[in-house]
Design a protein around this motif. Structure first.
Motif, PDB file in Angstrom:
ATOM      1  N   LEU A   1       0.809  -1.213   0.000  1.00  0.00           N
ATOM      2  CA  LEU A   1       0.000   0.000   0.000  1.00  0.00           C
ATOM      3  C   LEU A   1       0.847   1.269   0.000  1.00  0.00           C
ATOM      4  CD1 LEU A   1      -2.968  -0.816   2.413  1.00  0.00           C
ATOM      5  CD2 LEU A   1      -2.671  -1.320  -0.021  1.00  0.00           C
ATOM      6  N   SER A   2       2.161   1.117  -0.066  1.00  0.00           N
ATOM      7  CA  SER A   2       3.016   2.299  -0.120  1.00  0.00           C
ATOM      8  C   SER A   2       3.012   2.890  -1.525  1.00  0.00           C
ATOM      9  CB  SER A   2       4.453   1.941   0.269  1.00  0.00           C
ATOM     10  OG  SER A   2       5.319   3.034   0.042  1.00  0.00           O
TER      11      SER A   2
ATOM     12  N   PRO B   1       1.053  -1.360   5.240  1.00  0.00           N
ATOM     13  CA  PRO B   1      -0.348  -0.924   5.249  1.00  0.00           C
ATOM     14  C   PRO B   1      -0.566   0.500   5.754  1.00  0.00           C
ATOM     15  CG  PRO B   1       0.074  -2.428   7.062  1.00  0.00           C
ATOM     16  CD  PRO B   1       1.302  -2.444   6.221  1.00  0.00           C
ATOM     17  N   ARG B   2       0.271   0.962   6.691  1.00  0.00           N
ATOM     18  CA  ARG B   2       0.054   2.304   7.230  1.00  0.00           C
ATOM     19  C   ARG B   2       1.371   2.824   7.817  1.00  0.00           C
ATOM     20  NH1 ARG B   2      -4.281   2.393  11.699  1.00  0.00           N
ATOM     21  NH2 ARG B   2      -5.801   2.988  10.092  1.00  0.00           N
ATOM     22  N   SER B   3       1.661   4.101   7.530  1.00  0.00           N
ATOM     23  CA  SER B   3       2.815   4.774   8.136  1.00  0.00           C
ATOM     24  C   SER B   3       2.312   5.960   8.938  1.00  0.00           C
ATOM     25  CB  SER B   3       3.788   5.235   7.049  1.00  0.00           C
ATOM     26  OG  SER B   3       3.228   6.294   6.294  1.00  0.00           O
ATOM     27  N   GLN B   4       3.221   6.718   9.528  1.00  0.00           N
ATOM     28  CA  GLN B   4       2.823   7.870  10.329  1.00  0.00           C
ATOM     29  C   GLN B   4       2.140   8.941   9.488  1.00  0.00           C
ATOM     30  OE1 GLN B   4       6.350   9.171  12.383  1.00  0.00           O
ATOM     31  NE2 GLN B   4       6.188   7.582  13.947  1.00  0.00           N
ATOM     32  N   THR B   5       2.547   9.081   8.247  1.00  0.00           N
ATOM     33  CA  THR B   5       1.983  10.123   7.380  1.00  0.00           C
ATOM     34  C   THR B   5       0.983   9.577   6.376  1.00  0.00           C
ATOM     35  OG1 THR B   5       3.833   9.911   5.838  1.00  0.00           O
ATOM     36  CG2 THR B   5       4.062  11.532   7.602  1.00  0.00           C
TER      37      THR B   5
ATOM     38  N   ARG C   1       1.961  -8.340  13.485  1.00  0.00           N
ATOM     39  CA  ARG C   1       3.041  -7.343  13.573  1.00  0.00           C
ATOM     40  C   ARG C   1       4.302  -8.018  14.098  1.00  0.00           C
ATOM     41  NH1 ARG C   1       5.725  -3.809  16.876  1.00  0.00           N
ATOM     42  NH2 ARG C   1       6.038  -1.695  16.055  1.00  0.00           N
ATOM     43  N   SER C   2       5.441  -7.802  13.385  1.00  0.00           N
ATOM     44  CA  SER C   2       6.764  -8.295  13.820  1.00  0.00           C
ATOM     45  C   SER C   2       6.745  -9.795  14.097  1.00  0.00           C
ATOM     46  CB  SER C   2       7.238  -7.536  15.065  1.00  0.00           C
ATOM     47  OG  SER C   2       7.373  -6.156  14.807  1.00  0.00           O
ATOM     48  N   ALA C   3       6.303 -10.555  13.115  1.00  0.00           N
ATOM     49  CA  ALA C   3       6.235 -12.009  13.279  1.00  0.00           C
ATOM     50  C   ALA C   3       7.587 -12.582  13.677  1.00  0.00           C
ATOM     51  CB  ALA C   3       5.756 -12.651  11.983  1.00  0.00           C
ATOM     52  N   TYR C   4       7.577 -13.462  14.655  1.00  0.00           N
ATOM     53  CA  TYR C   4       8.744 -14.186  15.164  1.00  0.00           C
ATOM     54  C   TYR C   4       9.761 -13.294  15.881  1.00  0.00           C
ATOM     55  CZ  TYR C   4       7.191 -18.349  12.683  1.00  0.00           C
ATOM     56  OH  TYR C   4       6.464 -19.439  12.252  1.00  0.00           O
ATOM     57  N   ARG C   5       9.439 -12.050  16.098  1.00  0.00           N
ATOM     58  CA  ARG C   5      10.341 -11.173  16.844  1.00  0.00           C
ATOM     59  C   ARG C   5       9.828 -11.036  18.277  1.00  0.00           C
ATOM     60  NH1 ARG C   5      11.194  -6.439  12.214  1.00  0.00           N
ATOM     61  NH2 ARG C   5      11.812  -7.862  10.545  1.00  0.00           N
ATOM     62  N   PRO C   6      10.655 -10.548  19.190  1.00  0.00           N
ATOM     63  CA  PRO C   6      10.229 -10.475  20.603  1.00  0.00           C
ATOM     64  C   PRO C   6       8.967  -9.656  20.828  1.00  0.00           C
ATOM     65  CG  PRO C   6      12.601 -10.199  20.418  1.00  0.00           C
ATOM     66  CD  PRO C   6      12.076 -10.198  19.023  1.00  0.00           C
TER      67      PRO C   6
ATOM     68  N   LEU D   1     -10.029  -2.028  10.945  1.00  0.00           N
ATOM     69  CA  LEU D   1      -9.391  -0.795  11.409  1.00  0.00           C
ATOM     70  C   LEU D   1      -9.432  -0.638  12.921  1.00  0.00           C
ATOM     71  CD1 LEU D   1     -10.647   1.712   8.680  1.00  0.00           C
ATOM     72  CD2 LEU D   1      -8.557   0.324   8.724  1.00  0.00           C
ATOM     73  N   ASP D   2     -10.037  -1.575  13.649  1.00  0.00           N
ATOM     74  CA  ASP D   2     -10.094  -1.483  15.100  1.00  0.00           C
ATOM     75  C   ASP D   2      -8.770  -1.875  15.761  1.00  0.00           C
ATOM     76  OD1 ASP D   2     -12.673  -0.783  14.706  1.00  0.00           O
ATOM     77  OD2 ASP D   2     -13.542  -2.689  15.375  1.00  0.00           O
ATOM     78  N   THR D   3      -7.898  -2.495  15.000  1.00  0.00           N
ATOM     79  CA  THR D   3      -6.613  -2.965  15.530  1.00  0.00           C
ATOM     80  C   THR D   3      -5.489  -2.031  15.068  1.00  0.00           C
ATOM     81  OG1 THR D   3      -7.386  -5.248  15.433  1.00  0.00           O
ATOM     82  CG2 THR D   3      -4.999  -4.920  15.570  1.00  0.00           C
ATOM     83  N   PRO D   4      -4.545  -1.670  15.964  1.00  0.00           N
ATOM     84  CA  PRO D   4      -3.416  -0.824  15.545  1.00  0.00           C
ATOM     85  C   PRO D   4      -2.609  -1.483  14.416  1.00  0.00           C
ATOM     86  CG  PRO D   4      -3.550  -0.949  17.931  1.00  0.00           C
ATOM     87  CD  PRO D   4      -4.519  -1.960  17.404  1.00  0.00           C
ATOM     88  N   ILE D   5      -2.285  -0.689  13.408  1.00  0.00           N
ATOM     89  CA  ILE D   5      -1.559  -1.175  12.227  1.00  0.00           C
ATOM     90  C   ILE D   5      -0.459  -0.177  11.900  1.00  0.00           C
ATOM     91  CG2 ILE D   5      -1.724  -1.621   9.739  1.00  0.00           C
ATOM     92  CD1 ILE D   5      -4.612  -2.527  10.197  1.00  0.00           C
ATOM     93  N   ASP D   6       0.748  -0.687  11.590  1.00  0.00           N
ATOM     94  CA  ASP D   6       1.840   0.198  11.188  1.00  0.00           C
ATOM     95  C   ASP D   6       2.684  -0.478  10.104  1.00  0.00           C
ATOM     96  OD1 ASP D   6       3.395  -1.687  12.485  1.00  0.00           O
ATOM     97  OD2 ASP D   6       3.853  -0.408  14.205  1.00  0.00           O
ATOM     98  N   MET D   7       3.876   0.069   9.845  1.00  0.00           N
ATOM     99  CA  MET D   7       4.720  -0.432   8.759  1.00  0.00           C
ATOM    100  C   MET D   7       5.322  -1.804   9.050  1.00  0.00           C
ATOM    101  SD  MET D   7       4.884   1.536   6.064  1.00  0.00           S
ATOM    102  CE  MET D   7       6.491   1.349   5.289  1.00  0.00           C
TER     103      MET D   7
END
Length: 635
Positions: free
Chosen positions: A522-523, A551-555, A581-586, A599-605
């Motif tokens: 989506l970028s 899917p979504r950035s700050q801007t 988000r961040s699969a397999y990371r801490p 859209l009810d769940t927080p989404i970022d890059m």
């Protein structure tokens, strides 16, 4: 043959038992190594994949067989008791500068036994350990300090070892004593990638106005220079020399001049100017001499390139000693000086000067005369082709990264990537590597930097998260190479696949990708939004399971909402959706929801969104897309 093990070839692997042969089999397949086993155990090895594995049998004494192989191989890998290997190789060892690498492997360890530095046994041990998933055992003092051995410091840059007390300097470093480094030529890249507590002091502190305090008196010294220095035998400070290959020898000679005369002339000029033969990068001359037998033979015997230039090109070079006689003979007033300057200029950003103006030499009793001039390039000639390894690191944990990709990172001379990705693979990095982390917005700069280092002659690993060929750096690197007129061969390319973000996300929530699927970013930084909208509409209408990247950035906040509305036009609002988000990371976060509540769940890059198709369903916190087997009528 895999490029990962190319520098260790030829490799002989030796096992004396069926279990030892099976331990080495996987490595031998990947490394194109010959697996030697005694004839007596041949009947017990029928299960080995002989179609992809080179297995050879020896008869009689292993000691005698090893002696026959010793001089023909660069590396030996044993699956045998360490003590037995010590007794086998001890009578064959002569000098660490020429001995092969010797590594011992069992089911849990790879041990660097001999030739750890100069023969590359430490690097080979790391590679084998990563490939087989076992622990490397490295016992050198420099390894404990996070440093490459001083006797291999210049190897990536093609430097040649000069004389000196290599053992003494290595011992001083191991004791953490101050070691003075005086570098007058060659790349200083290695200096920028030393650990913070390194023992080196650079330059001459007594002449450096920026030094604010008196430094500890050095206990050893390293010279990196084109100059050949003679060390006083009575000195109690160990010293060594590295010679970067920066000297280009311009040669003009009469037709039929013998190799002996050429050799004598070059040696005399080098010696009279205190220059090291090991600092020779190559020879340059006029194209009329491209087939000069003595000159071609001299270059061949010393394994240096012969660069030839046209009279027109040489005539454009300003030289201090032009000759009308030479111009009348070959069409240019200078051959030796002009050719040396042209060759050196090719590896320098600024204009270069002659290190030695032309000298004419003859040898009594030998036909021909030779004119020699020397120019010094800013950048050394490495002497071999570079490689680009385009590596997918997977979702972030090392155990999700392929052994081949891990091995490539560890073996590379330089590793380039976004800082976060470098941090995730830091346990794979080894002392002496060039590590360059560039910001997330500098993808093109990363690609260009990697290409420049590879064209110079280094092996460069370019790392991307997930798979480097899916929204990663591999495509950009190949595009940049294409724009530069790449011939498809030099530098060599190898792509190491990785687990993609959509695969990683899918594995955490079940089997959402069991039927046809697609991925859409989506970028709109690189793709116009109207094109992205068309792809979203097509995917939604065609009932593809769809993975949304970036899917979504700050801007950029509205694109994910638009994507939701497009899919709601073609999918049931209750269509299962996974937000990972961040699969397999801490800091991994997983949310199973529906299309209408997306859209009810927080989404970022760092989030991957998986939207199911019309048959996808949620079951007990898992997301399942049927493949269709249960609905197929059995014949």
């Amino acid at each position: 043959m895999s490029l990962l093990f190319q520098s260790f070839q030829p490799i002989a692997a030796i096992a004396t038992t069926p279990s030892g042969a099976r331990v080495l089999a996987s490595f031998c397949q990947s490394a194109d190594a010959v697996l030697w086993v005694p004839e007596a155990i041949a009947p017990q090895l029928a299960d080995l994949p002989t179609d992809s594995l080179q297995v050879k049998f020896y008869s009689g004494s292993l000691r005698e067989h090893l002696a026959a192989l010793w001089g023909e191989h660069r590396s030996f890998v044993f699956s045998l008791a360490t003590g037995a290997v010590v007794r086998l190789v001890a009578p064959l060892l002569q000098d660490k500068a020429t001995d092969p690498a010797v590594v011992v492997v069992d089911a849990e360890h790879a041990i660097s036994l001999c030739g750890g530095h100069q023969a590359g046994a430490d690097r080979l041990t790391r590679a084998i350990a990563l490939h087989l998933g076992i622990a490397p055992v490295l016992t050198g003092g420099s390894h404990e300090l996070g440093l490459s051995g001083i006797d291999v410091l210049g190897v990536p840059f093609g430097w040649q070892q000069g004389n000196g007390d290599w053992t003494g300097v290595s011992a001083a470093i191991a004791r953490r004593e101050p070691v003075q480094v005086i570098q007058e030529a060659g790349s200083t890249l290695w200096q920028a990638h030393l650990p913070a507590d390194h023992p080196f002091q650079f330059g001459f502190p007594e002449f450096n106005a920026t030094v604010k305090e008196v430094l500890t008196e050095p206990k050893a010294r390293v010279w990196i220079s084109a100059i050949q220095r003679r060390f006083a035998p009575e000195s109690n400070m160990p010293r060594v020399q590295w010679h970067p290959r920066v000297l280009w020898i311009g040669v003009g000679c009469e037709r039929g001049t013998s190799q002996t005369v050429i050799d004598t002339a070059i040696r005399q000029v080098l010696q009279s100017n205190h220059l090291a033969e090991g600092a020779i990068a190559g020879v340059a001359t006029i194209d009329l001499k491209a087939d000069e037998v003595g000159l071609v033979a001299w270059c061949r015997d010393r394994q240096v390139p012969l660069k030839c230039y046209s009279a027109e090109a040489l005539r454009e070079v300003k030289v201090p000693n032009p000759s009308a006689v030479v111009e009348a003979e070959v069409g240019t007033p200078s051959v030796a000086e002009a050719a040396a300057l042209l060759a050196a200029q090719a590896l320098s950003e600024d204009d270069v000067m002659l290190r030695v103006p032309k000298k004419v030499a003859r040898l009594e009793g030998e036909p021909g005369a030779v004119t020699v001039a020397i120019a010094q390039a800013e950048q050394e000639f490495i002497g071999h082709s570079g490689k680009l390894w385009l590596i997918g690191t997977g979702p972030g944990q090392l155990d999700q990264m392929t052994p081949a990709a891990q091995t490539a990172v560890s073996q590379a001379d330089a590793v380039i990537g976004y800082g976060l990705y470098i941090d995730l693979i830091r346990p794979l990095l080894r002392p002496g590597q060039i590590i360059e982390a560039l910001p997330i917005t500098q993808e093109r700069q990363r690609a260009q930097r990697a290409i420049a280092l590879a064209q110079w002659g280094l092996t460069v690993a370019v790392v991307s998260s997930g798979d480097s060929g899916i929204y990663g750096m591999a495509g950009l690197v190949l595009e940049e190479l294409q724009a530069k007129g790449w011939d498809g061969q030099t530098p060599e390319i190898q792509v190491f696949p990785g687990i993609t973000a959509l695969q990683a996300a899918a594995s955490r929530v079940g089997t959402p990708l069991m039927h046809d699927f697609c991925a859409i970013s989506l970028s709109d930084l690189l793709t116009p939004w109207d094109v992205i909208e068309k792809r979203l509409t097509a995917a939604a209408a065609a009932d593809f399971v769809t993975a949304l990247y970036n899917p979504r950035s700050q801007t950029r906040t509205q694109q994910i909402a638009i994507a939701q509305q497009i899919f709601l036009q073609h999918r049931d609002p209750q269509t299962p959706v996974a937000i990972v988000r961040s699969a397999y990371r801490p800091d991994e976060q997983i949310q199973l929801t529906t299309l209408e509540k997306l859209l009810d769940t927080p989404i970022d890059m760092l989030t991957t969104v998986l939207i199911g198709n019309q048959s996808t369903r949620a079951h007990a916190n898992w997301m399942i897309t049927p493949r269709g087997y249960l609905g197929k009528r059995e014949e």
